[in-house]
Design an enzyme around this catalytic site. Structure first.
Site, short mmCIF file in Angstrom:
data_model
loop_
_atom_site.label_atom_id
_atom_site.label_comp_id
_atom_site.label_asym_id
_atom_site.label_seq_id
_atom_site.Cartn_x
_atom_site.Cartn_y
_atom_site.Cartn_z
N ASP A 140 2.93 7.27 -7.40
CA ASP A 140 4.38 7.20 -6.65
C ASP A 140 5.36 7.31 -7.78
OD1 ASP A 140 2.95 6.22 -4.35
OD2 ASP A 140 2.34 4.36 -5.55
N HIS A 152 -1.41 0.36 -11.96
CA HIS A 152 -2.20 0.77 -10.73
C HIS A 152 -3.28 -0.17 -10.70
CE1 HIS A 152 -5.00 3.07 -8.06
NE2 HIS A 152 -3.91 3.76 -7.56
N HIS A 194 0.72 -1.27 0.00
CA HIS A 194 -0.19 -0.12 -0.15
C HIS A 194 0.84 1.34 -0.04
CE1 HIS A 194 -3.32 2.63 0.43
NE2 HIS A 194 -3.60 2.33 1.52
#
Lengths: 393, 393
Positions: A321, A264, A225
Site C-alpha cells: 500500500d 504488515h 483491510h
C-alpha cells in the site's frame, strides 16, 4: 482439539492454519509471495493479469490458444445487465463505491445461466463473469457519480487497458497500461487475508460464488483491510512537502502512532510487491508531472525506517500500500477507488479460493466453518435470568 | 500457539472457541438455548420479537417506555428508500430472494445519516434500520415477483403482524401473529453459526454493519446453512402420505442418506426450539385445513428416531427446521421465503454480534480475523515454478 481452545480465543485466528491450500504462499520472513508455485517477481515481470487469472483458476499457466480463449471469454462478459446501469443512476452520488460494488455483485448472476449448479465448469464461468463484471461496474459508477457518460467496454483492449478506458474515456498509453496491469497482478492474491477468509467461509455453506464474492467485498471495505492505501495517500497529502517529513515522523513516534504503509501483519521484511511497485510509482509520477508523491514516499520510508530503528529498536518495512497509493494517485485515480481497484484485482484470488473450498479433492473435503465461542453470561447470570413483568423492571 | 495448527486444520473450526461472547449460549448436551442469560422457553412464552431485539442489542430487557420507543423507532424505519422498490421491479422474477436480499441490504444505508461513524449509537440506529428494512424488502420482493402491488407498512401493527400484512395484503388473525412472532423469537440468535461468524468477521475489519449483514445473508443462503427447512418441506412433499414413511426411512437408511431436519451440529438432544415450534405447527395445520404436513412430520420423527436407534445404534434428534418447515408452509408462505424469513429474524442476532465485535470492552479487544493456511504447493513445486515462453508450454 481441547488444548487449542484457550490460545486461539480472541486472537483473530492469527497464526492458526484453518485449511490447506494450493493457491498461495506468503513467506513473511523471507519476503516471498508465491502464486501456485510462481514467485511474484516472475509473474509481475512476465505475465498479464489475464494470465494470472488463468493460473489462479486453473492451477497452471495457459497455453497460447487457451489464453486467447480465456481473454475472449472475459471480453464477452464485460457487458453487465442493463438494469445495473439504470439502477446506479438512481443512487446518491456520494455513495461509497465499495458499498455499490457489494450491492451489485449478486446482480451479475442475471446473465449466468448455470448459477448454483454444482459442476466446476459453471463456477468457472461465474468466476469469469464476476472478474469481467466488477471492472465494468467500478468504472461505470465512477462515471455516473461524476455525471459523465458511461463508457462501454472496448474489446480491442486487454483487461487493464479496458478498465482505464472505461474509467477515463480515453485510451491509455502503453506504459500506463503496463503499470496498471502489473498492479492488478500484484494485488490478485494473498492467501487467507480477511476478505479471502470471508469468501471461503461463505462458500463453505455451499452458497454460490456471487454471494461469496459480494461478502468478500464487504470485508475488504473495512478500514483495517482494503482501506490502507487510501490512508497512505491521506498521510502523504497531510505531510505535503519533504521538509515536513522529520516533524511528522517525530510526532508519530512520540504519540505512539503508526506510519501508514509501513508494517504488515505477515511480512517481516520489505513486502516484495512494494519493491516492484516503487519504481513504477516513480516513473508514473514523472509522466504525470507529479513527482512529489513518490519523493515523499521514499524519503518517508527511508527516514521512517531509521527513526523506528533508533527510537524503538525494531525494524519496520514498507508494504504494498505504501507505493500503490502514489502510483494510483499519479494515474489520476480518485482515492476512494483504490479499494474497488483492489477488488477488481483480488476477485481473481477470491474466485480461486471459492473453487478450492467447494471442489478441492486433494485436501480433506473442507467443512462448513462453524467455530465456537466461550459464553461469558449476562449480568443476571449465565442462564438464570427470568422474564419479569414489564412494570416490574 | 504452535500446537494448535495441526488439529484445527480442515475441521471448519468445529469446537474451537474463537472469541468470548456475552450474547448466546448453546448447551448441546442439555438442549439449552440462552439469549443473554434468558432461556429460550421463557422468551418464547413471554417476549415479542421487538423485546428480544432490544435484549440482544442492549443486553437487558426493556422497560415499558423503552420498548414503546424502540418499537416506534423500528416503525419509522420500515419505509425503505424508494429506489429499492423501483430497482426490484427491474429484476427477473425468478431471482432467488436471498440474492435479492444480499444485494439490497447495503442500499438501506441511503437513509442512515450516521453510517460508518464510530459511535455505538450510530451502529444501533443502523441495526434498527436493517431489522426494519429487511422485512419490508422481503415482503415487497415476494409481491413484485408475483406481479402484485407492493403493500406499504402499517404502523398500527407490530413487527410480526406487519410483515405478514405486507406479504399477504391482509391483516393476519391474532393466533397467526403470535405463532409468527414466536418463530421470529426462536430464530433470532444461535451463537457462532456460519452466517454470524461471517458477520463478525466482516465487522472485524471495521466495515460498517450493512456490509457485515449483507455478507451474513450470503452465508445464510448456502444449502448447508439456511436452506435446511426448505429441504425438510421438499422431503415432506416427496413422502406425501403417512403410508410411505416407512419405505422412505428404509431407503434413507440403506443409502446412507440423512432425514432432513433430524440431527444438528451442536444439539445432542431435541433442539429446544423444535419442542416449542411443534405444537404451533400442529395448530396452524388445523387452522389452515392442512393437517397432513404436521402429521407427516411427527410420525416421521417418531419412526425415524426408532429406526436410527435400531439400525445404527445411535440416537438422532429433531432440530428447529424440522417443524418450522410445516409451520411456515401452513401459513401459506412460499418455500423459497423460508430462508429470507430466517434472515428477517436472525438479523437481530447478527447486529448484536457486529456490535460486540466492534465495541466489546469486557473481552480483550477483538482483532481482525486473519488465519493462516498450510500451503501445499503446485505441481512444479512450492515455489520453483518458472515462467516459460507461451510457445514452450
Amino acid at each position: 482439539m481441547e488444548e487449542c481452545i484457550l490460545p486461539v480465543k480472541d486472537t483473530g485466528l492469527r497464526g492458526v492454519d484453518v485449511a490447506s491450500s494450493k493457491i498461495c504462499d506468503v513467506q513473511g520472513k523471507e519476503g516471498k509471495l508465491v502464486y501456485r508455485g510462481f514467485l511474484i517477481e516472475d509473474l509481475a515481470q512476465n505475465a498479464s493479469f489475464e494470465e494470472v487469472c488463468f493460473l489462479l483458476l486453473y492451477e497452471r499457466l495457459p497455453k497460447k490458444q487457451e489464453l486467447e480463449d480465456f481473454s475472449q471469454s472475459l471480453k464477452l462478459k464485460r457487458k453487465v445487465p442493463e438494469n445495473i446501469f439504470s439502477f446506479l443512476k438512481t443512487l446518491p452520488f456520494d455513495m461509497n463505491p465499495m458499498d455499490v460494488l457489494q450491492a451489485t455483485t449478486p446482480l451479475l448472476l442475471q446473465n449466468d445461466p448455470g448459477v448454483g449448479k454444482p459442476e466446476i465448469e459453471n463456477v468457472l464461468f461465474s468466476a469469469e463473469n464476476i472478474i469481467a463484471g466488477i471492472a465494468t461496474i467500478t468504472a461505470a459508477w465512477d462515471r455516473i457519480r461524476n455525471k459523465k457518460k458511461v463508457i462501454l467496454p472496448d474489446n480491442d483492449l486487454n483487461h487493464a487497458a479496458n478498465f482505464l478506458y472505461m474509467l477515463n474515456g480515453e485510451k491509455p498509453d502503453d506504459e500506463m497500461i503496463r503499470f496498471f496491469d502489473t498492479s492488478l497482478v500484484l494485488h490478485a492474491e494473498h492467501s487467507f487475508n480477511a476478505s479471502t477468509f470471508t469468501a471461503r467461509q461463505v462458500a463453505s455453506t455451499r452458497a454460490h460464488i456471487y454471494a461469496a464474492i459480494s461478502a468478500a467485498i464487504g470485508s475488504l471495505s473495512g478500514a483495517l483491510h482494503g482501506g490502507a492505501n487510501v490512508r497512505v495517500m491521506e498521510m502523504l497529502k497531510e505531510i505535503g512537502s519533504v521538509e515536513k517529513i522529520d516533524a511528522y515522523i517525530n510526532d508519530i513516534l512520540n504519540s505512539g502512532g503508526l506510519i501508514m504503509g509501513l508494517g504488515h501483519a505477515v511480512y517481516q521484511t520489505d513486502d516484495p510487491r512494494a519493491i516492484i511497485i516503487a519504481p513504477m510509482s516513480k516513473r508514473m509520477g514523472q509522466i504525470a508531472n507529479q513527482p512529489l508523491w513518490y519523493e515523499l514516499s521514499w524519503k518517508l520510508e527511508k527516514k521512517g525506517k531509521a527513526a523506528f530503528k533508533a527510537k524503538k529498536q525494531r525494524e519496520i518495512f514498507s508494504n504494498v500500500d505504501f507505493y500503490s497509493a502514489s502510483l494510483f494517485y499519479a494515474m489520476g485515480i480518485a482515492t476512494d477507488l483504490f479499494s474497488p481497484i483492489f477488488a477488481v484485482s483480488r476477485v481473481s484470488g477470491w474466485a480461486a479460493h471459492v473453487i478450492e473450498e467447494q471442489f478441492a479433492m486433494t485436501a480433506p473435503k473442507p467443512t462448513l466453518y462453524r467455530p465456537g465461542a466461550e459464553y461469558v453470561g449476562n449480568y443476571c447470570g449465565p442462564d438464570e435470568c427470568v422474564y419479569t413483568d414489564m412494570d416490574d423492571r
